[in-house]
Design a protein around this motif. Structure first.
Motif, PDB file in Angstrom:
ATOM      1  N   GLY A 233       0.809  -1.218   0.000  1.00 36.69           N
ATOM      2  CA  GLY A 233       0.000   0.000   0.000  1.00 36.69           C
ATOM      3  C   GLY A 233       0.840   1.264   0.000  1.00 36.69           C
ATOM      4  O   GLY A 233       0.474   2.264  -0.622  1.00 36.69           O
TER       5      GLY A 233
ATOM      6  N   PRO B 220      -0.408   3.909  -3.731  1.00 38.77           N
ATOM      7  CA  PRO B 220      -1.540   4.511  -3.004  1.00 38.77           C
ATOM      8  C   PRO B 220      -2.843   4.491  -3.802  1.00 38.77           C
ATOM      9  O   PRO B 220      -3.904   4.243  -3.223  1.00 38.77           O
ATOM     10  CB  PRO B 220      -1.071   5.952  -2.755  1.00 38.77           C
ATOM     11  CG  PRO B 220       0.029   6.187  -3.716  1.00 38.77           C
ATOM     12  CD  PRO B 220       0.685   4.874  -3.940  1.00 38.77           C
TER      13      PRO B 220
ATOM     14  N   THR C   8      -4.315   1.100  -3.673  1.00 45.94           N
ATOM     15  CA  THR C   8      -4.815   0.783  -2.341  1.00 45.94           C
ATOM     16  C   THR C   8      -6.131   1.499  -2.066  1.00 45.94           C
ATOM     17  O   THR C   8      -7.003   0.963  -1.390  1.00 45.94           O
ATOM     18  CB  THR C   8      -3.774   1.165  -1.287  1.00 45.94           C
ATOM     19  OG1 THR C   8      -2.503   0.706  -1.744  1.00 45.94           O
ATOM     20  CG2 THR C   8      -4.090   0.526   0.037  1.00 45.94           C
TER      21      THR C   8
ATOM     22  N   GLY D  62      -9.289  -0.568  -1.130  1.00 45.76           N
ATOM     23  CA  GLY D  62      -9.975  -0.289   0.120  1.00 45.76           C
ATOM     24  C   GLY D  62     -11.468  -0.148  -0.083  1.00 45.76           C
ATOM     25  O   GLY D  62     -12.265  -0.744   0.656  1.00 45.76           O
TER      26      GLY D  62
ATOM     27  N   LEU E 172      -7.178  -6.414   3.710  1.00 42.24           N
ATOM     28  CA  LEU E 172      -6.877  -5.011   3.426  1.00 42.24           C
ATOM     29  C   LEU E 172      -5.721  -4.527   4.293  1.00 42.24           C
ATOM     30  O   LEU E 172      -4.800  -3.859   3.812  1.00 42.24           O
ATOM     31  CB  LEU E 172      -8.128  -4.178   3.679  1.00 42.24           C
ATOM     32  CG  LEU E 172      -8.032  -2.703   3.309  1.00 42.24           C
ATOM     33  CD1 LEU E 172      -7.685  -2.552   1.838  1.00 42.24           C
ATOM     34  CD2 LEU E 172      -9.348  -1.997   3.604  1.00 42.24           C
ATOM     35  N   GLN E 173      -5.766  -4.915   5.573  1.00 45.57           N
ATOM     36  CA  GLN E 173      -4.710  -4.478   6.478  1.00 45.57           C
ATOM     37  C   GLN E 173      -3.356  -5.017   6.011  1.00 45.57           C
ATOM     38  O   GLN E 173      -2.373  -4.286   5.959  1.00 45.57           O
ATOM     39  CB  GLN E 173      -5.048  -4.958   7.900  1.00 45.57           C
ATOM     40  CG  GLN E 173      -4.161  -4.400   8.990  1.00 45.57           C
ATOM     41  CD  GLN E 173      -2.908  -5.226   9.177  1.00 45.57           C
ATOM     42  OE1 GLN E 173      -2.896  -6.421   8.893  1.00 45.57           O
ATOM     43  NE2 GLN E 173      -1.838  -4.578   9.616  1.00 45.57           N
TER      44      GLN E 173
ATOM     45  N   ALA F 117      -2.391  -3.344   2.578  1.00 46.41           N
ATOM     46  CA  ALA F 117      -2.132  -1.913   2.634  1.00 46.41           C
ATOM     47  C   ALA F 117      -0.958  -1.573   3.554  1.00 46.41           C
ATOM     48  O   ALA F 117      -0.100  -0.767   3.195  1.00 46.41           O
ATOM     49  CB  ALA F 117      -3.393  -1.188   3.106  1.00 46.41           C
ATOM     50  N   TYR F 118      -0.918  -2.209   4.707  1.00 48.86           N
ATOM     51  CA  TYR F 118       0.114  -1.828   5.673  1.00 48.86           C
ATOM     52  C   TYR F 118       1.106  -2.941   5.931  1.00 48.86           C
ATOM     53  O   TYR F 118       2.298  -2.699   6.015  1.00 48.86           O
ATOM     54  CB  TYR F 118      -0.539  -1.412   6.997  1.00 48.86           C
ATOM     55  CG  TYR F 118      -1.524  -0.293   6.826  1.00 48.86           C
ATOM     56  CD1 TYR F 118      -1.086   0.980   6.489  1.00 48.86           C
ATOM     57  CD2 TYR F 118      -2.875  -0.510   6.970  1.00 48.86           C
ATOM     58  CE1 TYR F 118      -1.981   2.011   6.306  1.00 48.86           C
ATOM     59  CE2 TYR F 118      -3.775   0.506   6.804  1.00 48.86           C
ATOM     60  CZ  TYR F 118      -3.326   1.779   6.475  1.00 48.86           C
ATOM     61  OH  TYR F 118      -4.213   2.783   6.290  1.00 48.86           O
TER      62      TYR F 118
END
Lengths: 485, 503
Positions: free
Chosen positions: B370, B374, B377, B381, B432-433, B436-437
């Protein structure tokens, strides 16, 4: 009189004259190319003649021979199949060049027998036409070249003859009962005279035995034992003939003979039901484990014979028309498979399913032909196999044969698996290391395209053909229920 | 709004929609250059999508009757007609199909590098068959389109798929084919009862109770495999995981809808009595599918498998909504079908985008991208939130309606499936977590490029639909409302008649 006689009999005459010409060709030395040309010309002219005579009608030879819409449509189908087989045969790589003229002679005589068979309405003429179409085949099977690891042609020829002669003997025996009961050899008269004694065990035995000769041609259980062995033992081109044309003749005659049993007391329908179920299950289950493509087609042919018999169980014109439509479609689909076999095969040897690997890279057109043929056999729309099954099943369900219909569909589902095995190799697989691209000559290309178009066209726009078939069946005035279920 | 045009008059729009992809495929067969092929297919599918839009404008939502009717003799011997027409439900599904196809072409722009021509032909043939299924009003025509999808779809999976593609293709083919054999028997049996293969003629007939049960069973087996309902779902993860992106999108967005569409078009109106008899069992299976799909998705480390199992759960909501047999349930079910098409299609495209960059679909390998992508993502999201039915997105409306319908049907059942919604949040947020991270041990991703223009164009329409349906669902509900009410009436009314009929 003479002219109309000639016109009614034209396709048969053309093929017989072609046979005569081929006989003279066989007298010379190594005239393989000439014989091939004569056979091709005969097939083309026969097809034209059959189309030209499509509307002829007439009764010949003292009522033993009837030319009507039914016979003429089937003659078009048979001569088209004849032409396809001559094109498919090509240079006959697995038959020694020296005996190729004889090969084409026997091929032509066999087709002549079939052309006559569909017109015969007298059991003696019928038996003669049947033998005339069978005996050349007995000779064509062992004409395959002998080589290392390929010596089974004699064995399969002997099997083919023994089963054929035995089945014909049983058939004659059954016909003798029918003759004894009615005192006539003419089928229409016989149908009328059988009515009072229809329920008697003698009639049923006579009919049941008389069907046997046709079961053998069609490869219905229990007269199927020759099928896989002969397919495997005979050369690819011979097998393509045995697998296609005689079955059309058998179905045509079966329509005439089975209708003798109407209105049915239940016994004949039961007999046919049992044989249909046995053929379907036997053919499909054993086909699952085959590795040789021709053997697979042999067992699948037994299953398809079972599907065809389902149409006869109904003892209705709709059922007969469906069976004829189905077997016509079957001829096209199985010929499509055999074109692929004979072109993929190296020097005419048998083709294992693995050898089809990566066919889409080696020859896209052959792969397309194979996919259409195989998915058609599996009964998928939009191919003719689907509509054929649909019409047979509709006719059978209309007569209340629910169990038979369910068994048929279960069998269709089983069959998908082995057809998919073929497709998996041909489309999803990669070519073997030593497999070169396959170059097709123009006649083969034409044949492939024609077969694909015919299989799709008969599946998408069958109205004309299926109407013509059902009307021709109605024109036979068979003593069975009407066309509309 | 004017009344629907008369039969066979004017431009046969549905036939045009069905056959123009085939014409486009024939055109594609003549094109040699791969670049040109891509543009040609994109142009054709876009034009077809544009041509399908008049369906939306000219559709009269006030009536439940079939519109844009075409009816021609086809095979008189078998009483098969070439009959087409759409109602509110099929309208939405046809539009979903035509609009998603250009996105499929865009999604396979880079992904498909071998046998581009055959791929594009398969896509176009698929489009033709899929539109045909939703438009057919003759049972055999329906069946032909239904089966015609098998070969191109199996090829899409088996030729352009992942490592176990052949296994997945064969499994898909055999499952679907095995399901449909009894469908055909049921259709023939109905034809012999009613005298034709016309779907409308089959609806609302006083069949005997036993007959209905058998016909329903044959239908349900076929459609349940297609949906797929638990326990017939095992082909789906295999097919999804191995299929190329476009194949997955078609599979998720359109093919799975065929099963639920079949329930709505065949089971409910033709065998209403049997529907009532079987509904509790199908509801139970739906609840199992929702929970099972959720738990299994939670355990996946392969992104595509995760989305595939989430499909099982979402389709569970669709069948749940159908078999509670009330208006909000069925309307919710149709919306879930559309939403699943939009959202899951988008998620598969997102997974495809990750795969094109990382050449793996492993969740841990994709951890933490992510930071570098961006824009991607952001899209991911939104689609993840949509998939877990976040308020304001499309899925919320659908699942809410389904649950509302289910609540008025059975409170116990609703309580049983609510954990499914929580599970959806759990697995989607987990994914997603991670993507993305990630965590402290993220792989090095700084070379990863963000979305290019083509990919944004692919995802943007779906994003629009996520919020359009989410914030203003009224037009969609309105389009199918009359149809759904009519359907409810057919299911409800035929009961006494069926009970009184002699088998």
């Amino acid at each position: 009189m003479t002219l109309s006689f000639l016109q009614a009999f034209l396709p048969e005459l053309v093929v017989l004259l072609g046979g005569l010409a081929l006989f003279f060709v066989t007298l010379g030395e190594s005239r393989a190319a000439l014989a091939r040309g004569v056979a091709l010309a005969t097939a083309v002219v026969a097809l034209l003649a059959a189309v030209f005579c499509l509307r002829s009608t007439g009764v010949l030879f003292s009522g033993a021979y009837r030319v009507d819409a039914f016979s003429q449509i089937l003659k078009v189908v048979l001569s088209a199949g004849f032409l396809a087989i001559v094109l498919l045969s090509g240079r006959l790589p697995d038959v020694r060049e020296r005996i190729q003229p004889e090969y084409f002679l026997f091929l032509t005589i066999s087709v002549a027998g079939l052309l006559m068979l569909v017109s015969c309405v007298d059991i003696l003429a019928l038996v003669i036409a049947l033998e005339c179409s069978s005996f050349p085949l007995y000779l064509m099977v062992p004409m395959r070249r002998e080589r290392e690891g390929q010596r089974s042609q004699m064995e399969s020829a002997i099997k083919y003859i023994m089963f054929g002669v035995a089945a014909n003997g049983i058939m004659l025996f059954g016909l003798s009962y029918l003759f004894g009961l009615t005192g006539t050899t003419s089928l229409p008269l016989m149908a009328a005279q059988l009515q009072p004694v229809l329920g008697s065990p003698l009639t049923i035995a006579g009919l049941g035995l008389a069907f046997c000769g046709l079961y053998y041609k069609l490869a219905v259980f229990p007269f199927h034992f020759w099928t896989p062995d002969v397919y495997q033992g005979a050369s690819n081109e011979t097998a393509s003939l045995i697998a296609s044309l005689p079955k059309i003749g058998a179905v045509a005659v079966l329509a005439r003979l089975v209708s003798l049993a109407a209105p049915d007391q239940g016994t004949v329908a039961l007999l046919l039901t049992v044989l249909a179920i046995a053929s379907m299950l036997y053919g499909n289950l054993i086909a699952l484990v085959q590795t040789d493509f021709k053997r697979l087609l042999g067992f699948s042919g037994i299953a398809h014979a079972g599907y065809t018999v389902v149409g006869f169980v109904t003892l209705s014109e709709a059922g007969f028309a469906s069976s004829l439509y189905y077997i016509t479609g079957y001829m096209l689909m199985v010929l499509a498979c055999f074109v692929v076999i004979s072109r993929v095969s190296r020097d005419g040897t048998n083709v294992a399913i693995e050898e089809l690997a990566g066919l889409h890279r080696r020859s896209p057109l052959l792969a397309l032909t194979l996919i259409v043929g195989v998915f058609g056999l599996a009964g998928l729309p939009p191919f003719v196999g689907f509509l054929g099954k649909l019409s047979i099943l509709t006719a059978a369900l209309a007569k209340g044969h629910l169990l038979l219909v369910v068994v048929t569909m279960v069998n269709a589902a089983i069959a998908v698996y082995y057809y998919l095995r073929v497709v998996r190799e041909a489309i999803f697989g990669d070519p073997l290391a030593n497999a070169a691209p396959i170059r097709l000559d123009t006649p083969t290309r034409i044949l492939c395209v024609a077969l694909v178009v015919a299989i799709v066209a008969l599946g998408v726009a069958p109205a004309t053909v299926i109407d013509a078939l059902s009307q021709s069946i109605a024109g036979l005035n068979l003593p069975v229920a009407g066309v509309t279920p | 709004m004017t009344s629907a045009p008369a039969l066979n008059s004017g431009l046969p729009l549905l036939s045009v929609l069905i056959f123009s992809p085939l014409v486009a495929a024939a055109g594609a067969a003549l094109i040699g250059s791969e670049r040109l092929l891509r543009w040609w297919t994109l142009a054709c599918t876009t034009v077809i999508a544009a041509v399908s839009l008049p369906l939306w404008w000219n559709f009269n939502p006030a009536t439940a009757a079939f519109q844009f009717r075409e009816d021609h003799n086809w095979i008189p011997f078998l009483k098969i007609r070439y009959a087409l027409g759409i109602d509110g439900i099929s309208l939405l599904l046809v539009l979903l199909t035509t609009l998603i196809l250009p996105l499929c072409v865009l999604a396979s722009w880079r992904y498909i590098t071998v046998r581009v021509k055959e791929f594009m032909i398969c896509l176009l043939v698929m489009e033709s068959a899929m539109v045909g299924v939703f438009c057919a009003l003759d049972a055999i025509l329906f069946f032909i389109f239904w089966e015609a999808m098998l070969i191109p779809m199996a090829l899409l999976i088996g030729v352009w798929g992942g490592p176990r593609k052949v296994y997945a293709a064969i499994k898909f083919f055999i499952y679907t084919m095995a399901g449909s054999v009894f469908l055909l028997v049921a259709l023939i049996a109905l034809r012999l009862k009613t005298g034709s293969f016309s779907l409308e003629g089959m609806m609302g007939q006083p069949y005997g109770a036993t007959f209905q049960l058998w016909v329903f069973a044959a239908f349900a087996l076929s459609f349940a495999i297609k949906v797929p309902m638990f326990p017939f779902h095992t082909w789906l993860p295999a097919a999804h995981v191995e299929a190329p992106t476009a194949g997955s999108v078609i599979l998720a967005s359109v093919l799975l809808k065929m099963g639920t569409y079949g329930f709505l078009r065949f089971c409910l109106p033709i065998t209403p009595h049997a529907t009532h008899v079987f509904a509790p069992y199908l509801l139970a299976l739906s609840a199992v599918a929702i929970l099972y799909g959720g738990f299994t998705a939670l355990a996946q480390s392969d992104l595509k498998k995760l989305v595939a199992y989430s499909s099982v759960g979402h389709m569970g909501f669709a069948t749940l909504g159908i078999f509670v047999l009330n208006a909000s349930g069925i309307e919710g079910a149709v919306l879930v079908m559309i939403n699943h098409g939009v959202t899951t299609g988008a998620l598969f495209i997102c997974v495809g985008i990750i795969y094109e960059r990382l050449h793996t679909r492993d969740l841990s390998a994709a951890a933490g991208i992510g930071k570098h992508v961006p824009v991607f993502t952001g899209f991911l999201g939104v689609f993840c939130l949509s998939s877990l039915a976040f308020p304001g997105t499309n899925s919320f409306i659908g699942e809410f309606l389904v649950l509302a319908g289910s609540f008025s049907h059975s409170k116990l059942l609703t309580i049983c499936v609510v954990p499914g919604v929580v599970l959806a949040a759990a697995y989607m947020l987990r994914m997603l977590q991670r993507v993305a991270y990630g965590g402290t041990q993220n792989p090095d991703h700084h070379a990863i490029a963000d979305l290019e223009f083509r990919e944004i164009v692919t995802l943007l329409p779906l994003l629009v639909f996520v919020f359009w349906i989410g914030l203003h669902p009224q037009p969609f509900v309105h389009a199918m409302h009359a149809t759904v009410l009519n359907l409810i009436q057919q299911v409800g009314h035929a009961l006494p008649a069926a009970a009184a009929a002699v088998p």
